[in-house]
Design an enzyme around this catalytic site. Structure first.
Site, PDB file in Angstrom:
ATOM      1  N   LYS A  20      58.432 -10.235 -10.819  1.00 60.17           N
ATOM      2  CA  LYS A  20      58.313  -9.250  -9.948  1.00 60.17           C
ATOM      3  C   LYS A  20      59.127  -9.237  -8.591  1.00 60.17           C
ATOM      4  O   LYS A  20      59.242 -10.598  -8.251  1.00 60.17           O
ATOM      5  CB  LYS A  20      56.953  -8.707  -9.433  1.00 60.17           C
ATOM      6  CG  LYS A  20      56.260  -9.692  -8.768  1.00 60.17           C
ATOM      7  CD  LYS A  20      56.189  -9.766  -7.293  1.00 60.17           C
ATOM      8  CE  LYS A  20      55.377 -10.578  -6.518  1.00 60.17           C
ATOM      9  NZ  LYS A  20      55.773 -10.947  -5.140  1.00 60.17           N
ATOM     10  N   GLY A  60      58.329 -16.160  -4.467  1.00 60.82           N
ATOM     11  CA  GLY A  60      57.923 -15.026  -4.267  1.00 60.82           C
ATOM     12  C   GLY A  60      58.075 -14.100  -5.518  1.00 60.82           C
ATOM     13  O   GLY A  60      58.264 -12.596  -5.099  1.00 60.82           O
ATOM     14  N   LEU A  61      58.117 -14.576  -6.692  1.00 61.41           N
ATOM     15  CA  LEU A  61      58.357 -13.582  -7.737  1.00 61.41           C
ATOM     16  C   LEU A  61      57.076 -13.254  -8.661  1.00 61.41           C
ATOM     17  O   LEU A  61      57.200 -12.882  -9.683  1.00 61.41           O
ATOM     18  CB  LEU A  61      59.469 -14.225  -8.686  1.00 61.41           C
ATOM     19  CG  LEU A  61      60.715 -14.571  -7.966  1.00 61.41           C
ATOM     20  CD1 LEU A  61      61.854 -15.297  -8.900  1.00 61.41           C
ATOM     21  CD2 LEU A  61      61.654 -13.095  -7.780  1.00 61.41           C
ATOM     22  N   GLY A  62      55.845 -13.988  -8.258  1.00 66.61           N
ATOM     23  CA  GLY A  62      54.773 -14.000  -8.874  1.00 66.61           C
ATOM     24  C   GLY A  62      54.770 -14.661 -10.057  1.00 66.61           C
ATOM     25  O   GLY A  62      53.794 -14.432 -10.811  1.00 66.61           O
ATOM     26  N   GLY A  63      55.348 -15.813 -10.221  1.00 70.21           N
ATOM     27  CA  GLY A  63      55.266 -16.452 -11.562  1.00 70.21           C
ATOM     28  C   GLY A  63      53.822 -17.023 -11.955  1.00 70.21           C
ATOM     29  O   GLY A  63      53.419 -16.665 -12.842  1.00 70.21           O
ATOM     30  N   GLY A  64      53.022 -17.698 -11.134  1.00 68.73           N
ATOM     31  CA  GLY A  64      51.758 -17.991 -11.418  1.00 68.73           C
ATOM     32  C   GLY A  64      50.941 -16.963 -11.618  1.00 68.73           C
ATOM     33  O   GLY A  64      50.088 -17.104 -12.652  1.00 68.73           O
ATOM     34  N   SER A  65      50.940 -15.749 -10.858  1.00 70.04           N
ATOM     35  CA  SER A  65      50.023 -14.616 -11.089  1.00 70.04           C
ATOM     36  C   SER A  65      50.532 -13.971 -12.481  1.00 70.04           C
ATOM     37  O   SER A  65      49.574 -13.355 -13.316  1.00 70.04           O
ATOM     38  CB  SER A  65      50.219 -13.701 -10.036  1.00 70.04           C
ATOM     39  OG  SER A  65      49.968 -14.124  -8.737  1.00 70.04           O
ATOM     40  N   ALA A  66      51.840 -13.840 -12.786  1.00 70.33           N
ATOM     41  CA  ALA A  66      52.410 -13.481 -14.020  1.00 70.33           C
ATOM     42  C   ALA A  66      51.816 -14.092 -15.425  1.00 70.33           C
ATOM     43  O   ALA A  66      51.142 -13.643 -16.365  1.00 70.33           O
ATOM     44  CB  ALA A  66      53.664 -13.400 -14.270  1.00 70.33           C
ATOM     45  N   PRO A 106      60.539 -19.537 -10.914  1.00 66.18           N
ATOM     46  CA  PRO A 106      60.359 -20.853 -10.045  1.00 66.18           C
ATOM     47  C   PRO A 106      58.949 -20.791  -9.268  1.00 66.18           C
ATOM     48  O   PRO A 106      58.221 -19.489  -9.128  1.00 66.18           O
ATOM     49  CB  PRO A 106      61.241 -20.940  -8.899  1.00 66.18           C
ATOM     50  CG  PRO A 106      61.776 -19.405  -8.846  1.00 66.18           C
ATOM     51  CD  PRO A 106      61.445 -18.839 -10.199  1.00 66.18           C
ATOM     52  N   ASP A 147      48.195 -10.904  -6.552  1.00 64.14           N
ATOM     53  CA  ASP A 147      49.407 -10.183  -7.426  1.00 64.14           C
ATOM     54  C   ASP A 147      48.989 -10.008  -9.046  1.00 64.14           C
ATOM     55  O   ASP A 147      49.847  -9.369  -9.749  1.00 64.14           O
ATOM     56  CB  ASP A 147      50.572 -10.942  -7.297  1.00 64.14           C
ATOM     57  CG  ASP A 147      51.137 -10.908  -6.093  1.00 64.14           C
ATOM     58  OD1 ASP A 147      50.958 -10.006  -5.423  1.00 64.14           O
ATOM     59  OD2 ASP A 147      52.040 -11.821  -5.672  1.00 64.14           O
TER      60      ASP A 147
HETATM   61  O1  C5P Z   1      45.591 -13.782  -3.360  1.00 64.55           O
HETATM   62  P1  C5P Z   1      46.201 -14.706  -3.316  1.00 64.55           P
HETATM   63  O2  C5P Z   1      45.615 -16.155  -3.861  1.00 64.55           O
HETATM   64  O3  C5P Z   1      47.450 -14.732  -4.238  1.00 64.55           O
HETATM   65  O4  C5P Z   1      46.767 -15.048  -1.961  1.00 64.55           O
HETATM   66  C1  C5P Z   1      47.177 -16.418  -1.473  1.00 64.55           C
HETATM   67  C2  C5P Z   1      47.162 -16.140   0.161  1.00 64.55           C
HETATM   68  O5  C5P Z   1      47.886 -15.441   0.686  1.00 64.55           O
HETATM   69  C3  C5P Z   1      45.940 -16.000   0.608  1.00 64.55           C
HETATM   70  O6  C5P Z   1      44.844 -17.136   0.763  1.00 64.55           O
HETATM   71  C4  C5P Z   1      46.131 -15.665   2.003  1.00 64.55           C
HETATM   72  O7  C5P Z   1      46.329 -16.591   2.981  1.00 64.55           O
HETATM   73  C5  C5P Z   1      47.389 -14.730   2.137  1.00 64.55           C
HETATM   74  N1  C5P Z   1      47.254 -13.385   1.713  1.00 64.55           N
HETATM   75  C6  C5P Z   1      46.940 -12.555   2.559  1.00 64.55           C
HETATM   76  N2  C5P Z   1      47.019 -11.052   2.255  1.00 64.55           N
HETATM   77  C7  C5P Z   1      47.303 -10.508   1.194  1.00 64.55           C
HETATM   78  C8  C5P Z   1      47.589 -11.679   0.067  1.00 64.55           C
HETATM   79  C9  C5P Z   1      47.622 -12.963   0.329  1.00 64.55           C
HETATM   80  O8  C5P Z   1      46.673 -12.871   3.833  1.00 64.55           O
HETATM   81  N3  C5P Z   1      47.038  -9.518   1.032  1.00 64.55           N
END
Ligand code: C5P
Length: 288
Positions: free
Chosen positions: A10, A96-102, A92, A134
């Site tokens: 993404k 910032g492309l959401g790879g792990g989440s995807a 990668p 994500d």
């Molecule tokens: O939800 P996720 O594990 O992807 O988020 C990683 C880190 O990014 C969180 O621990 C937090 O520090 C930050 N984050 C945030 N607000 C969001 C999403 C992520 O502060 N809406």
């Protein structure tokens, strides 16, 4: 039985930070767009739970989001997690492309099929949302608004197709580090942009913080602007910077005109994906 599915990436066409919440997360109003850069996963029956990743820079241990997704799904279904999973990385990590989440979202879809579970999408989204903010977007794809931590998804009608130039610098960016640097004020409970993807502002509130940490990201953004991108923004917390172009020819010409990128950057031209294109990529199918 062996299943195969693709995890698409993404970009955030728009990302507004509404403020910091009492739980430490940030309340967001973001516009996600699925794009055609994909990882490939396979799922096969097995006695235990294993993950084989082709990229040695990605941790394949218990903390990998794919294995965490597998265990969380098995727990939600009340069964033991049994599968041999392989992951071919093209998106990668820390980009910032959401790879792990995807990858996590496609694991929920792939293992639901392998284990013949019939769980509703909103349950998968709840399991996914607990793994990462994500993840639920990748169960929908196309163009969608993300609210809350980004995990509350409102699917939007597909926008006209565009070509995206992705500039992926050779360094990852830590998402928590960017959010910390932001020093956002407390969220006052107010909402973001009015409904409709066309109203999403051309902005990413994480950009100033990420560019303060990595000044090269600003150079990349300005290079994309000079190359004629209709919109040039950091994706999520970076490190990928993307430029939107009307079509493949314009994107190819734009990419050719890019100058002053950090040494070792990878440049890829990919299409935006409609909801149907996203779903057909992430739908598990039988491997040959
Ligand atoms: O939800 P996720 O594990 O992807 O988020 C990683 C880190 O990014 C969180 O621990 C937090 O520090 C930050 N984050 C945030 N607000 C969001 C999403 C992520 O502060 N809406």
């Amino acid at each position: 039985m062996k299943l195969v599915a693709e995890a698409f990436a993404k970009v955030n066409r728009s990302l507004v930070v509404l403020g910091k919440r009492p739980d430490g997360y940030h309340e967001l109003d973001t516009l996600f767009q699925a794009v055609g850069l994909t990882d490939r996963l396979t799922f096969e029956e097995s006695d235990g739970l294993t993950l084989d990743v082709d990229d040695p820079s990605i941790p394949a241990g218990a903390e990998n989001l794919v294995l965490r997704a597998a265990r969380a799904l098995a727990e939600a279904a009340g069964i033991r997690p049994r599968a041999a999973i392989t992951l071919e990385k093209r998106i990668p990590s820390g980009g910032g492309l959401g790879g792990g989440s995807a990858d996590a979202a496609v694991t929920l879809l792939g293992l639901s099929a392998l284990w013949k579970l019939d769980l509703p999408l909103d349950l998968l989204a709840r399991v996914g949302g607990a793994l990462g903010s994500d993840v639920p977007f990748f169960l929908h794809g196309g163009t969608a608004r993300g609210l809350g931590r980004g995990e509350r998804i409102e699917p939007l009608p597909d926008l006209p197709p565009q070509a995206v130039v992705l500039v992926m610098p050779p360094f990852p960016v830590s998402t928590p580090a960017v959010f910390r640097r932001l020093e956002a004020p407390a969220w006052d409970g107010r909402g973001g942009w009015a409904l409709g993807a066309g109203d999403a502002p051309d902005r990413n509130d994480l950009e100033p913080a990420a560019e303060a940490l990595f000044p090269a990201l600003r150079d990349v953004r300005e290079a994309l602007e000079r190359a004629g991108a209709a919109r040039a923004r950091l994706s999520g917390s970076g490190s990928t910077v993307f430029g939107l172009f009307p079509d493949l020819a314009a994107a190819t010409e734009g990419a050719r005109r890019l100058e002053g990128l950090p040494a070792g950057s990878a440049v890829r031209i990919v299409p935006t994906l409609s909801r149907e294109e996203s779903r057909s990529r992430s739908a598990p199918r039988r491997a040959e």
